[in-house]
Every structure is written in C-alpha cells, then in structure tokens.
Design a protein around this motif. Structure first.
Motif, PDB file in Angstrom:
ATOM      1  N   ARG A 188      -8.081   0.116  10.490  1.00  0.00           N
ATOM      2  CA  ARG A 188      -9.539   0.280  10.531  1.00  0.00           C
ATOM      3  C   ARG A 188      -9.982   1.242  11.621  1.00  0.00           C
ATOM      4  O   ARG A 188     -10.869   2.066  11.414  1.00  0.00           O
ATOM      5  N   ASP A 235      -3.924   1.068  -2.772  1.00  0.00           N
ATOM      6  CA  ASP A 235      -3.679  -0.368  -2.667  1.00  0.00           C
ATOM      7  C   ASP A 235      -3.187  -0.885  -4.016  1.00  0.00           C
ATOM      8  O   ASP A 235      -3.935  -0.892  -5.005  1.00  0.00           O
ATOM      9  N   TRP A 271      -7.830   3.363  -4.639  1.00  0.00           N
ATOM     10  CA  TRP A 271      -7.589   4.140  -3.435  1.00  0.00           C
ATOM     11  C   TRP A 271      -8.405   3.585  -2.281  1.00  0.00           C
ATOM     12  O   TRP A 271      -9.545   3.145  -2.451  1.00  0.00           O
ATOM     13  N   MET A 272      -7.790   3.592  -1.092  1.00  0.00           N
ATOM     14  CA  MET A 272      -8.460   3.148   0.117  1.00  0.00           C
ATOM     15  C   MET A 272      -9.096   4.357   0.805  1.00  0.00           C
ATOM     16  O   MET A 272      -8.919   5.504   0.372  1.00  0.00           O
ATOM     17  N   ARG A 273      -9.807   4.097   1.878  1.00  0.00           N
ATOM     18  CA  ARG A 273     -10.398   5.215   2.603  1.00  0.00           C
ATOM     19  C   ARG A 273      -9.295   6.049   3.246  1.00  0.00           C
ATOM     20  O   ARG A 273      -8.205   5.557   3.554  1.00  0.00           O
ATOM     21  N   VAL A 280       0.855  -1.187   0.000  1.00  0.00           N
ATOM     22  CA  VAL A 280       0.000   0.000   0.000  1.00  0.00           C
ATOM     23  C   VAL A 280       0.892   1.238   0.000  1.00  0.00           C
ATOM     24  O   VAL A 280       1.840   1.320   0.786  1.00  0.00           O
TER      25      VAL A 280
END
Length: 399
Positions: A313, A252, A258-260, A227
């Motif tokens: 998370r 990622d 794109w991740m959060r 990442v």
C-alpha cells in the motif's frame, strides 16, 4: 540318484512377499520410528512392500512428523538430458523422486519457476500442463481460447506466457495465460485469460479478462501469494515515455482483476537523473521469503542488489542484500546481463540459492562474503521450488 537342484534366486515378488510377512510382526510404534528416520526417496519405494507399510507411510500424522524431521528444501527440476520427466531433488543434488511428465513432457516444455506444491510445464506456443509430484497426476490445460477471445486469437501461431499461483483464501490453484500478439507495439495486443485447476464444471474453461492498460514484459512475471507481478515492456525504454523502468503491474488471481500499479525501489529512492540511466535489462523480479523482490544487476562493478517489498500500500521497499558477482568470472557487461542470476530461495542460515539459467547450474551464495558454491547436480533445463510433501499421495488426484 540325481544331485539336488540348486535353489533359484528369489524373485522380486517373492522378496516383497517375505518382507511383507515379516513387516506384520514389527510393532507399529517401532515401525513408525524406523520409517520416520528414512528419507522420502526411500519411503516412496518402500510403500510397495506391504499394505501396512503403505498405510503407515501415508497416514497424515506420519506425513506431518516426517516433514518436521526432514525439513530440507526440495526443488522441481527438468534436466537437459531427460526431456520427458520431472525430478524432485534435494539441496545435495540427489534425486528424491522421478515423475513422468506425460503430455507435459517434451524438449520445449519448461517448468515455470514456481514456489508451490504443484509444478507447471509450458511452452511458448500454448501448451500447458499442471503436475502434482506427490500423486503423479497431470492436468493438461485446454488450448482453445476463452469464448470472448475466439475471434481475437490466431492459434496457428500463438506466443503465450503462463503463470501458476495459489489463492490462499480458497486454496484454489489458478493459471494466468497471456497471448502476446506479434507486433503488439505497432497496434497489436496482449490478451489475458484465467483457468481454475479442478474448479468444477463452471470453471473448466478459460475466462477472458481485461488487460492492465500497459504492455508488459511477459518474461518478467513472478507469482507471490496469489498475485502475478510484471515489469512493463521494453517498448517503454527511455525517459521520454514517462514509464519508469521499475514500474510494476500486478494481477490478483483470487479476484481475477488487475491491482493498482506499483513504483519500484529505483523510482522511489533515486532522483530522476539516475533513474533515466536505468534499463529494464538490468532488472528482474523474484519471490523470496514470501515477498516480492526486485533484483538490480549492476555491471560497474558486477553486483546484485535485492530489494524486498515491505508494504504494498505504501510502496515501501527495503534493500536486504548487496552481493558481489566477481567470483563467477563473467567477462563483460553483455555477458553479465545475459547471465542474470535468478534468486530462488533463502535458506534458514541466510544463504541464497540462485539459478544461472544459461549454464543450467544452481549456486549457493553467502551474502556476507559473496562466495558462491556450485551444487553438484546434472545440468538443468528449468527449475522451481517444491513446497509440498511427496508422501501425500493418498489424498487423491488434485490436478
């Protein structure tokens, strides 16, 4: 009667032939034990003695045993006095192996600060090569943009950023490229593309991807477990923008999306009044012990805090190091910010290896005492951590 002619000194070829003949008389288990004691630097040379030595030193069982016995960290380095080579060096500053960078060599090619079994050399104007230090193979990536970006990118004056990472699920190595259009904060744009190293015919080109929706600071990029993480751009500096200075976006490489977004430890652990005083200038990202790390550089007094991301998370960060920098004798706050220490590695005994880029020097820091020891090494142009095995040259060219 003429005096006997003096015997000529044995040539290198003759010496190798004699050594090869004698090596065949050494029992394999004895030879295994003897070669196992030698450092990788000597083994890379001794492979040329004979086929039997080369076969033994390349055997997977021997390679694994040698790695277990010689477990010290290695670095990939470009030195300021040699622009055409990449060196594998140990913690003592000794050169273990020299690899010709080929098309990736040049005064403006720099090693990305990776932690992989491959190295990546790149420039700001769209030159990028991936190097396998074990085999010496070099993969020069194409400069042509993705088909969907052909009309968007001005290749006559590109400004590019590259990041190399490994996808654990597939073992693939992928490169993220960003074209940073000049004046992007005045209507320009940042364009992103992905390339798979040895991904087959279907992946032998750049693939266009959407942007994150925020402008990023391309110089802040760091790769952790496949990442790529970035701090947001300095155009958001100031509380009126509503974008906190430690706001992080991530891409990622496995899913190629794109991740959060992620809040950093400053926003998560401090009130609004304190956060508004921060600037992106005092923050930097790094990878240590397989975790994303935010380095927070203070100048009153000169210190550095290292925050480790414990859980993505929940956005939980833990401060594991608080280091005083006084012993480096930096004269001012401006010099301190210019001379950011880049954390590279945590040693088995808990000490930190840090890179001071403007000086080209590596330091080992004891975090308990904040004592810095400079490594005896030639001036560095760029550096990364090498996690591969230099004896794995019989697996074929992986790049």
């Amino acid at each position: 009667m003429a005096p006997p002619r003096p015997r000529s000194r044995p040539t290198t070829r003759a010496m190798r032939a004699r050594a090869a003949a004698s090596s065949d008389r050494i029992p394999p288990d004895v030879l295994f034990d003897v070669l196992l004691r030698l450092p990788a630097r000597d083994l890379c040379r001794l492979r040329a003695v004979s086929r039997s030595w080369r076969a033994l030193a390349s055997d997977p069982l021997f390679v694994a045993a040698h790695a277990a016995r010689h477990g010290g960290p290695l670095f990939l380095a470009k030195f300021r006095d040699d622009k055409t080579s990449v060196y594998a060096v140990d913690l003592s500053g000794d050169v273990v192996k020299r690899v010709a960078a080929g098309a990736g060599g040049g005064p403006y090619h720099r090693l990305l600060c990776t932690r992989l079994d491959l190295g990546c050399l790149a420039t700001d104007w769209n030159r990028c090569s991936v190097l396998d230090p074990a085999t010496g193979a070099v993969h020069v990536l194409p400069e042509r943009p993705a088909e969907e970006h052909a009309n968007c990118v001005n290749l006559s004056n590109p400004y590019t950023f590259f990041a190399l990472g490994r996808v654990a699920a597939t073992g693939e190595h992928k490169v993220l490229r960003m074209f940073n259009r000049l004046g992007f904060h005045n209507g320009g744009q940042q364009i992103f593309e992905v390339f798979t190293i040895n991904g087959g015919t279907d992946h032998a080109r750049w693939r266009g991807r959407q942007g994150p929706g925020l402008f990023i600071d391309e110089c802040s990029g760091v790769v952790v477990d496949g990442v790529v993480y970035f701090l947001t751009s300095r155009v958001y500096e100031g509380a009126h923008c509503g974008i906190r200075p430690d706001y992080i976006v991530s891409f990622d490489l496995g899913r190629e999306e794109w991740m959060r977004d992620l809040r950093g430890p400053i926003s998560s652990n401090a009130g609004y009044a304190k956060v508004s005083l921060y600037t992106r200038r005092q923050l930097a990202l790094a990878e240590l012990k397989g975790s994303l790390v935010l380095a927070d550089h203070y100048h009153q007094p000169f210190t550095m805090d290292l925050w480790f991301l414990s859980d993505f998370r929940s956005g939980l960060w833990v401060k594991q190091y608080h280091i005083r920098i006084e012993s480096l004798n930096l004269r001012s706050a401006d010099e301190y910010h210019e001379y950011h220490l880049k954390p590279l590695l945590v040693l088995d005994d808990g000490r930190l290896v840090l890179y001071l880029a403007p000086t080209g020097r590596l330091f080992i820091c004891d975090p308990g005492t904040s004592i810095f020891i400079q490594l005896d090494m030639r001036r560095l142009d760029s550096v990364g951590v090498y996690t591969g095995n230099l004896l794995n040259s019989e697996e074929g060219e992986r790049v």
